[in-house]
Design a protein around this motif. Sequence first.
Motif, PDB file in Angstrom:
ATOM      1  N   GLY A  88      17.383  10.585  69.405  1.00 21.20           N
ATOM      2  CA  GLY A  88      15.941  10.701  69.591  1.00 21.20           C
ATOM      3  C   GLY A  88      15.401  12.115  69.570  1.00 21.20           C
ATOM      4  N   SER A 144      12.545   6.527  63.597  1.00 19.38           N
ATOM      5  CA  SER A 144      12.301   6.163  64.985  1.00 19.38           C
ATOM      6  C   SER A 144      11.355   4.964  65.040  1.00 19.38           C
ATOM      7  CB  SER A 144      11.684   7.354  65.725  1.00 19.38           C
ATOM      8  OG  SER A 144      10.433   7.687  65.136  1.00 19.38           O
ATOM      9  N   THR A 145      10.919   4.596  66.239  1.00 22.31           N
ATOM     10  CA  THR A 145      10.013   3.458  66.409  1.00 22.31           C
ATOM     11  C   THR A 145       8.749   3.624  65.577  1.00 22.31           C
ATOM     12  OG1 THR A 145      10.825   3.049  68.641  1.00 22.31           O
ATOM     13  CG2 THR A 145       8.687   2.138  68.106  1.00 22.31           C
ATOM     14  N   SER A 146       8.211   4.844  65.549  1.00 22.56           N
ATOM     15  CA  SER A 146       6.958   5.089  64.833  1.00 22.56           C
ATOM     16  C   SER A 146       7.170   5.331  63.336  1.00 22.56           C
ATOM     17  CB  SER A 146       6.240   6.305  65.425  1.00 22.56           C
ATOM     18  OG  SER A 146       6.955   7.495  65.141  1.00 22.56           O
ATOM     19  N   HIS A 175      13.912  10.961  63.371  1.00 16.63           N
ATOM     20  CA  HIS A 175      14.519  11.569  64.551  1.00 16.63           C
ATOM     21  C   HIS A 175      16.015  11.684  64.323  1.00 16.63           C
ATOM     22  CE1 HIS A 175      11.269  10.928  67.851  1.00 16.63           C
ATOM     23  NE2 HIS A 175      10.762  11.381  66.722  1.00 16.63           N
ATOM     24  N   TRP A 202       3.243   3.772  67.184  1.00 13.80           N
ATOM     25  CA  TRP A 202       3.113   5.142  67.688  1.00 13.80           C
ATOM     26  C   TRP A 202       2.909   5.127  69.199  1.00 13.80           C
ATOM     27  CZ3 TRP A 202      -0.507   9.019  64.703  1.00 13.80           C
ATOM     28  CH2 TRP A 202      -0.039  10.309  64.872  1.00 13.80           C
ATOM     29  N   LYS A 209       3.869   2.812  71.229  1.00 14.67           N
ATOM     30  CA  LYS A 209       5.128   2.395  71.844  1.00 14.67           C
ATOM     31  C   LYS A 209       6.103   3.556  71.939  1.00 14.67           C
ATOM     32  CE  LYS A 209       7.868  -0.647  73.631  1.00 14.67           C
ATOM     33  NZ  LYS A 209       7.543  -1.213  74.963  1.00 14.67           N
ATOM     34  N   GLN A 210       6.164   4.369  70.900  1.00 18.06           N
ATOM     35  CA  GLN A 210       7.073   5.507  70.930  1.00 18.06           C
ATOM     36  C   GLN A 210       6.665   6.516  71.998  1.00 18.06           C
ATOM     37  OE1 GLN A 210       8.981   6.819  67.415  1.00 18.06           O
ATOM     38  NE2 GLN A 210       8.546   8.958  67.806  1.00 18.06           N
TER      39      GLN A 210
END
Length: 241
Positions: A31, A66-68, A72, A209, A211-212
Motif C-alpha cells: 500500500g 489499489s482500491t481506487s 501502489h 476513492w 473507500k480508499q
Amino acid sequence: MLTCAPEQVAAPLRVAAAGPAAGRVSGRIAGVPYAHVAERILLPIGADGWLLDPSSPGATVRSGPSTSGELHGELELDDVPALRLPGAATDLRAHLLVLLAALAAGVTAAALQMAAEHTSTRAQFGRPLSTFQGVALKAADAYVDTVGISSTAMQAAWRLDQGLDATAEILTAAWWAAEAGQHCVHLTQHLHGGLGADISYPVHRYFLWGKQIELLTGGASALLSELGDALVHLENPGDAC
C-alpha cells in the motif's frame, strides 16, 4: 519523487540500528503510493521516520492497482540502509490525516455535484428525480456529510498551520473523512440507480476513492477510539490513556 507508507501498513517493519542517524530496515509492506517510481520512500516506524532508496540492494518493489485504481507498491526489504529522522512519524501522520480529510472533502463534493446533476436532469413519472422526497432527503444527508468533512478538515489544517495542539481536531477530521466520506459516496452512487453500478460511468470512481481514503485513515472505529483517549487526556493531562 518522495512517497511514504501509511502508518498502519508499516507496523511489521524491523530496524537494526547502525548509528544515531542510520539503520537497516527489514520486512514487508504493502500500500505504498507510487513506490515503483519514487526516488525515496519514508517509512513511519514507531515515533521515527526512516528514509530509504528503493533502488538499494535488498529492496524489491512490486506495483499493482489499489482500491481506487491508483498504482501502489509492495516492498520487500532485506537489511536495506535507511536514514533515521527522529520524531518524523508523529508529524507525518498528523499531516497525512489532514491531507486525507481535505482530499475526502473534494471527493465527496464532486460526487454530490454529479448526483445533483443526474437527479435534476433524469425524469420519472413526468418529473425530475430531485423533486421526489426520498431523493431529496438522501441528497441532503450527503450534503451534510460534505460540509462536516470540509469544515473539520479546515479547522484541523488551521490549527496545524498555527502550531497549536491539533490532536483532537485532526482525529475528528479523519473520522469525518472515514465515516461521513463513506456514507456520502454510498449515497451519491445509490442516487444514480443502476447507472451507479456501471463502470463505464465515472461516479463509481468516487465511491472507490472514498473507500480508499477510509482505509488509509485506519478506519472510523479505530479513529473514534483514539479520539476518545485523546479527549480523556486533554481533560486529565496527568492520566495515562
